[in-house]
Scaffold this active site. Structure first.
Site, mmCIF file in Angstrom:
data_model
loop_
_atom_site.group_PDB
_atom_site.id
_atom_site.type_symbol
_atom_site.label_atom_id
_atom_site.label_comp_id
_atom_site.label_asym_id
_atom_site.label_seq_id
_atom_site.Cartn_x
_atom_site.Cartn_y
_atom_site.Cartn_z
ATOM 1 N N GLY A 124 0.819 -1.211 0.000
ATOM 2 C CA GLY A 124 0.000 0.000 0.000
ATOM 3 C C GLY A 124 0.851 1.259 0.000
ATOM 4 N N THR A 145 11.647 -8.846 -3.696
ATOM 5 C CA THR A 145 10.614 -8.984 -2.664
ATOM 6 C C THR A 145 11.152 -8.870 -1.240
ATOM 7 O OG1 THR A 145 10.856 -11.372 -2.951
ATOM 8 C CG2 THR A 145 9.005 -10.324 -4.078
ATOM 9 N N MET A 178 22.235 -7.421 3.970
ATOM 10 C CA MET A 178 20.877 -6.871 3.855
ATOM 11 C C MET A 178 20.926 -5.387 4.197
ATOM 12 S SD MET A 178 18.438 -9.838 5.308
ATOM 13 C CE MET A 178 18.175 -11.375 4.438
ATOM 14 N N LEU A 179 21.304 -4.575 3.223
ATOM 15 C CA LEU A 179 21.426 -3.134 3.429
ATOM 16 C C LEU A 179 20.770 -2.401 2.277
ATOM 17 C CD1 LEU A 179 25.175 -2.986 4.534
ATOM 18 C CD2 LEU A 179 23.160 -2.627 5.987
ATOM 19 N N HIS A 235 39.559 22.724 9.204
ATOM 20 C CA HIS A 235 39.696 22.791 10.661
ATOM 21 C C HIS A 235 38.707 23.806 11.225
ATOM 22 C CE1 HIS A 235 41.578 22.838 14.601
ATOM 23 N NE2 HIS A 235 41.516 24.161 14.561
HETATM 24 P P1 FAD Z 1 12.304 -4.551 1.052
HETATM 25 O O1 FAD Z 1 12.607 -3.181 1.472
HETATM 26 O O2 FAD Z 1 11.901 -5.542 2.088
HETATM 27 O O3 FAD Z 1 11.156 -4.418 -0.052
HETATM 28 C C1 FAD Z 1 10.494 -5.495 -0.619
HETATM 29 C C2 FAD Z 1 9.077 -5.068 -0.942
HETATM 30 O O4 FAD Z 1 8.463 -6.095 -1.727
HETATM 31 C C3 FAD Z 1 8.176 -4.902 0.295
HETATM 32 O O5 FAD Z 1 7.620 -3.613 0.313
HETATM 33 C C4 FAD Z 1 7.107 -5.974 0.137
HETATM 34 O O6 FAD Z 1 5.829 -5.534 0.560
HETATM 35 C C5 FAD Z 1 7.111 -6.198 -1.360
HETATM 36 N N1 FAD Z 1 6.657 -7.541 -1.758
HETATM 37 C C6 FAD Z 1 7.092 -8.742 -1.277
HETATM 38 N N2 FAD Z 1 6.490 -9.747 -1.922
HETATM 39 C C7 FAD Z 1 5.654 -9.181 -2.838
HETATM 40 C C8 FAD Z 1 4.766 -9.702 -3.807
HETATM 41 N N3 FAD Z 1 4.633 -11.024 -3.973
HETATM 42 N N4 FAD Z 1 4.059 -8.837 -4.569
HETATM 43 C C9 FAD Z 1 4.195 -7.481 -4.400
HETATM 44 N N5 FAD Z 1 5.028 -6.945 -3.506
HETATM 45 C C10 FAD Z 1 5.756 -7.775 -2.739
HETATM 46 N N6 FAD Z 1 19.513 -0.757 5.860
HETATM 47 C C11 FAD Z 1 20.387 0.268 5.716
HETATM 48 O O7 FAD Z 1 21.137 0.285 4.741
HETATM 49 N N7 FAD Z 1 20.438 1.290 6.629
HETATM 50 C C12 FAD Z 1 19.639 1.316 7.725
HETATM 51 O O8 FAD Z 1 19.712 2.249 8.519
HETATM 52 C C13 FAD Z 1 18.718 0.249 7.907
HETATM 53 N N8 FAD Z 1 17.898 0.239 8.966
HETATM 54 C C14 FAD Z 1 17.002 -0.781 9.116
HETATM 55 C C15 FAD Z 1 16.189 -0.786 10.242
HETATM 56 C C16 FAD Z 1 15.283 -1.804 10.443
HETATM 57 C C17 FAD Z 1 14.401 -1.782 11.661
HETATM 58 C C18 FAD Z 1 15.167 -2.847 9.473
HETATM 59 C C19 FAD Z 1 14.172 -3.949 9.651
HETATM 60 C C20 FAD Z 1 15.972 -2.862 8.354
HETATM 61 C C21 FAD Z 1 16.912 -1.828 8.174
HETATM 62 N N9 FAD Z 1 17.774 -1.800 7.063
HETATM 63 C C22 FAD Z 1 18.674 -0.783 6.936
HETATM 64 C C23 FAD Z 1 17.739 -2.844 6.030
HETATM 65 C C24 FAD Z 1 16.921 -2.350 4.799
HETATM 66 O O9 FAD Z 1 15.636 -2.010 5.224
HETATM 67 C C25 FAD Z 1 16.864 -3.430 3.725
HETATM 68 O O10 FAD Z 1 18.156 -3.850 3.379
HETATM 69 C C26 FAD Z 1 16.172 -2.901 2.465
HETATM 70 O O11 FAD Z 1 14.870 -2.505 2.768
HETATM 71 C C27 FAD Z 1 16.150 -3.979 1.385
HETATM 72 O O12 FAD Z 1 15.430 -3.535 0.271
HETATM 73 P P2 FAD Z 1 14.633 -4.554 -0.674
HETATM 74 O O13 FAD Z 1 13.976 -3.700 -1.698
HETATM 75 O O14 FAD Z 1 15.506 -5.660 -1.088
HETATM 76 O O15 FAD Z 1 13.522 -5.215 0.259
HETATM 77 P P1 NAD Z 2 22.040 -9.427 12.777
HETATM 78 O O1 NAD Z 2 22.365 -10.645 12.015
HETATM 79 O O2 NAD Z 2 22.821 -8.193 12.551
HETATM 80 O O3 NAD Z 2 22.140 -9.732 14.341
HETATM 81 C C1 NAD Z 2 21.459 -10.774 14.971
HETATM 82 C C2 NAD Z 2 22.197 -11.167 16.237
HETATM 83 O O4 NAD Z 2 21.376 -12.087 16.968
HETATM 84 C C3 NAD Z 2 23.527 -11.869 15.978
HETATM 85 O O5 NAD Z 2 24.548 -11.187 16.666
HETATM 86 C C4 NAD Z 2 23.298 -13.288 16.511
HETATM 87 O O6 NAD Z 2 24.451 -13.859 17.076
HETATM 88 C C5 NAD Z 2 22.208 -13.074 17.553
HETATM 89 N N1 NAD Z 2 21.369 -14.265 17.853
HETATM 90 C C6 NAD Z 2 20.812 -15.121 16.972
HETATM 91 N N2 NAD Z 2 20.099 -16.062 17.615
HETATM 92 C C7 NAD Z 2 20.193 -15.802 18.955
HETATM 93 C C8 NAD Z 2 19.677 -16.422 20.152
HETATM 94 N N3 NAD Z 2 18.905 -17.500 20.113
HETATM 95 N N4 NAD Z 2 19.979 -15.883 21.350
HETATM 96 C C9 NAD Z 2 20.775 -14.775 21.407
HETATM 97 N N5 NAD Z 2 21.280 -14.157 20.311
HETATM 98 C C10 NAD Z 2 21.003 -14.653 19.094
HETATM 99 O O7 NAD Z 2 20.479 -9.181 12.524
HETATM 100 P P2 NAD Z 2 19.500 -7.977 12.932
HETATM 101 O O8 NAD Z 2 20.104 -7.091 13.937
HETATM 102 O O9 NAD Z 2 18.191 -8.630 13.233
HETATM 103 O O10 NAD Z 2 19.376 -7.171 11.571
HETATM 104 C C11 NAD Z 2 18.853 -7.787 10.388
HETATM 105 C C12 NAD Z 2 19.380 -7.120 9.149
HETATM 106 O O11 NAD Z 2 18.909 -5.794 9.031
HETATM 107 C C13 NAD Z 2 20.897 -7.055 9.130
HETATM 108 O O12 NAD Z 2 21.336 -7.598 7.911
HETATM 109 C C14 NAD Z 2 21.213 -5.607 9.223
HETATM 110 O O13 NAD Z 2 22.342 -5.269 8.424
HETATM 111 C C15 NAD Z 2 19.959 -4.915 8.693
HETATM 112 N N6 NAD Z 2 19.840 -3.634 9.409
HETATM 113 C C16 NAD Z 2 20.746 -2.653 9.129
HETATM 114 C C17 NAD Z 2 20.702 -1.469 9.834
HETATM 115 C C18 NAD Z 2 21.696 -0.397 9.517
HETATM 116 O O14 NAD Z 2 22.336 -0.476 8.484
HETATM 117 N N7 NAD Z 2 21.843 0.631 10.359
HETATM 118 C C19 NAD Z 2 19.760 -1.265 10.823
HETATM 119 C C20 NAD Z 2 18.885 -2.288 11.103
HETATM 120 C C21 NAD Z 2 18.932 -3.468 10.376
#
Ligand code: FAD
Ligand code: NAD
Length: 471
Positions: free
Chosen positions: A39, A147, A324-325, A450
C-alpha cells in the site's frame, strides 16, 4: 495465449531494490511496471526500517541529551517531558513524505505502479491480486524479483507486535516498557534497544556470541561500543543463548543458557524484542511456476549478473545473496538495469559501508582486523581518538576513535572502522578512498578543514605510516 499486457520489465516488490530499479528503467526508456503489495512504496527501509528507526534514534537522542547533557553546556532546562505520541507522529511524517516522494518519481519517470500481490503464473507472466480487489496480469520481456526480507521468528515465541515484538513493533510501541529484553545484539537490537533505553526502559540485550554488533564489526570497536552503551544504561548478557520463551499475561519469560552450556536462568520482561536476523521473503511468489530455485537459507539463487535459472528473470536486494542493506540494494538495482539495457553493470561488494546509528555511531568499510588475520593478509594500524580532536572537544562529544588498517608495504587502505560522533557521515570518505585504491598517505596529505571531526580521520591515516600530530 494470454491477453496480458507486455512490458519491457516487470518488477515484483517496490522496496529500495524495486523502486530504484523502476526509476532507473524509466530513465533508460524501458516500459516498466512495479508491483507492490504493502500500500506504499519504499519497502521495509522507508516504511518499517531505516527511515522510521532513524527518526526515533534522532529524537530519542535529543530527549536523552536534554535530560542528561545540558548543564555542562551552560543550558538550564525546566520540566522536560516525553510526548511519545508526538514523537511517533514526527516519525510518521518523515515516512509518509518520503514514500509519497517515490510515487511522484514513478510518475515523473513513466513507471506504472500496480498495487497488489504478484506471483508467477509462468516464466513470462505475473498474476497480480489487486489490493482494491480483482486480479490482473502482466507479461515481462524481463522480470525482476525484489521482494525483500522479513524478521526471522524465534521458535516457540509468538510475535504479537505488542509484548513479543520485531523491529516493526519496536517502531510503534504506544508506551515505554518498564523492562525490555532484546534477543540478539546485532544492529537492530542495539539501535532499537538504544531508542527505548533512552526513553526510559530498562533494556537487557541477550547475545549468543561474545561480541555485540552483528557480522563485520571490528572486535576492538565492538568492545568500545558495548562499554559506551553500558554507560548509557543498557545491560548485556553475552555468550548467552535464549533457549525458549513464553508469553503469559503481563510478562514474557525467557529461559537463557550460557552458550557453552551451564546453569539455565529465567529472565522476565514486559516486552521482548526478537532481533536475531532477517530472512529472504518469497512466500506466495510462485517461484516454482517459473522453475526458480532458492538455497538452504531461502535466498533466490542468481549468477554474477543477477540472473536466475531463467535468464530473463533477475533478482536483487535482501531476497538474494549479500548484506541486507538498503544502499547495497540500490547499487544492485542500477547495475541490474544496466545489464538489461546495456549488457554490463558493476557493484563492488568489497566496498559497501555499514553504519550503526547509535550514539556514538559505529561505521566501517572494507576489512576488519579479524578478517585480515584469518586471510593472513599483513596490515598495519593507525588510530586517532576523538578526545584529541578539537571539534569533538568543542562539541563535548569525545567518545570513540578512528581506526585505519593499511598495507604495510604500499600504505593502501584495507579497512576503516570508526566509533564516534557522525561516524556514519565520515565513513563516506573512507569508502571513496577504498574505491579509488587510495593509500593512507594520499588521505593524510589531503587538506582537511579545521576544526572538523574529519581531521581525526586524516590523523588516523597519518598514524599508519608516521605519527599523528595531535596525539
Ligand atoms: P524490502 O525493502 O523488504 O522491499 C520489498 C518489498 O516487496 C516490500 O515492500 C514488500 O511488501 C514487497 N513484496 C514482497 N512480496 C511481494 C509480492 N509477492 N508482490 C508485491 N510486492 C511484494 N539498511 C540500511 O542500509 N540502513 C539502515 O539504517 C537500515 N535500517 C534498518 C532498520 C530496520 C528496523 C530494518 C528492519 C531494516 C533496516 N535496514 C537498513 C535494512 C533495509 O531495510 C533493507 O536492506 C532494504 O529494505 C532492502 O530492500 P529490498 O527492496 O531488497 O527489500
Ligand atoms: P544481525 O544478524 O545483525 O544480528 C542478529 C544477532 O542475533 C547476531 O549477533 C546473533 O548472534 C544473535 N542471535 C541469533 N540467535 C540468537 C539467540 N537465540 N539468542 C541470542 N542471540 C542470538 O540481525 P538484525 O540485527 O536482526 O538485523 C537484520 C538485518 O537488518 C541485518 O542484515 C542488518 O544489516 C539490517 N539492518 C541494518 C541497519 C543499519 O544499516 N543501520 C539497521 C537495522 C537493520
Amino acid at each position: 495465449a494470454s491477453q496480458a499486457e507486455e512490458k519491457d520489465l516487470v518488477i515484483i516488490g517496490g522496496g529500495v531494490a524495486g523502486y530504484v530499479a523502476a526509476i532507473k528503467a524509466g530513465q533508460e526508456g524501458l516500459k516498466v511496471a512495479c508491483i507492490e503489495k504493502r500500500g506504499a512504496l519504499g519497502g521495509t527501509c522507508l516504511n518499517v526500517g531505516c527511515i522510521p528507526s532513524k527518526s526515533l534514534l534522532n529524537n530519542s537522542h535529543l530527549y536523552h541529551q536534554i535530560l542528561h547533557d545540558t548543564k555542562n553546556r551552560g543550558i538550564e532546562v525546566g520540566d522536560v517531558k516525553l510526548n511519545l505520541k508526538d514523537m511517533m507522529k514526527a516519525k510518521d511524517t518523515s515516512v509518509t513524505g518520503l514514500t509519497k516522494g517515490i510515487e511522484f518519481l514513478f510518475k515523473k519517470n513513466g513507471v506504472e505502479y500496480i498495487k497488489g500481490t504478484g506471483s508467477f503464473a509462468n516464466e513470462h507472466e505475473v498474476k497480480v491480486a489487486l489490493t482494491d480487489g480483482g486480479e490482473t496480469s502482466v507479461r515481462g520481456k524481463n522480470i525482476l524479483i525484489a521482494t525483500g526480507s522479513e524478521a526471522t521468528p524465534f521458535p516457540g515465541l509468538e510475535i504479537d507486535e505488542k509484548r513479543v515484538i520485531t523491529s516493526t513493533g519496536a517502531l510503534s510501541l504506544d508506551k515505554v516498557p518498564e523492562k525490555m529484553i532484546v534477543i540478539g545484539g546485532g544492529i537492530i537490537g542495539l539501535e532499537m534497544g538504544s531508542v527505548w533505553s533512552r526513553l526510559g526502559a530498562k533494556v537487557t540485550v541477550v547475545e549468543f556470541l561474545n561480541q555485540i554488533g552483528g557480522p563485520g564489526m571490528d572486535t576492538e570497536i565492538a568492545k568500545q561500543a558495548q562499554k559506551l552503551l553500558k554507560k548509557q544504561g543498557m545491560e548485556f548478557k553475552l555468550g548467552t543463548k535464549v533457549v525458549s520463551g513464553e508469553s503469559s499475561g503481563e510478562l514474557v519469560k525467557l529461559e537463557v543458557d550460557s552458550a557453552k552450556g551451564g546453569k539455565p536462568e529465567t529472565l522476565e520482561a514486559d516486552v521482548v524484542l526478537v532481533a536475531i536476523g532477517r530472512r529472504p521473503y518469497t512466500a506466495g511468489l510462485g517461484l516454482e511456476n517459473a522453475g526458480l530455485e532458492v538455497d538452504d537459507r531461502g535466498r533466490v539463487v542468481i549468477d554474477s549478473e543477477y540472473r536466475t535459472k531463467a535468464s530473463h528473470i533477475r533478482c536483487i536486494g535482501d531476497v538474494t545473496f549479500g548484506p541486507m542493506l538498503a544502499h547495497k540494494a540500490e547499487e544492485e538495482a542500477v547495475a541490474a538495469i544496466e545489464y538489461i539495457k546495456k549488457g554490463y553493470g558493476h557493484v563492488n561488494y568489497g566496498v559497501i559501508p555499514s553504519v550503526m546509528y547509535t550514539h556514538p555511531e559505529v561505521a566501517w568499510v572494507g576489512q576488519n582486523e579479524q578478517e585480515l588475520k584469518d586471510k593472513k593478509i599483513p596490515y598495519k594500524i593507525g588510530t586517532f581518538p576523538f578526545s584529541a580532536n578539537s571539534r569533538a572537544k568543542t562539541n563535548l562529544d569525545t567518545d570513540g576513535m578512528v581506526k585505519m588498517l593499511a598495507d604495510p608495504e604500499t600504505d593502501r587502505l584495507l579497512g576503516c572502522h570508526i566509533i564516534g560522533p557522525n561516524a556514519g557521515e565520515m565513513i563516506a570518505e573512507a569508502t571513496l578512498a577504498l574505491e579509488y585504491g587510495a593509500s593512507t598517505e594520499d588521505i593524510a596529505r589531503t587538506c582537511h578543514a579545521h576544526p572538523t571531526l574529519a581531521e581525526a580521520f586524516k590523523e588516523a591515516a597519518m598514524a599508519t605510516y608516521s605519527k599523528a600530530i595531535h596525539f
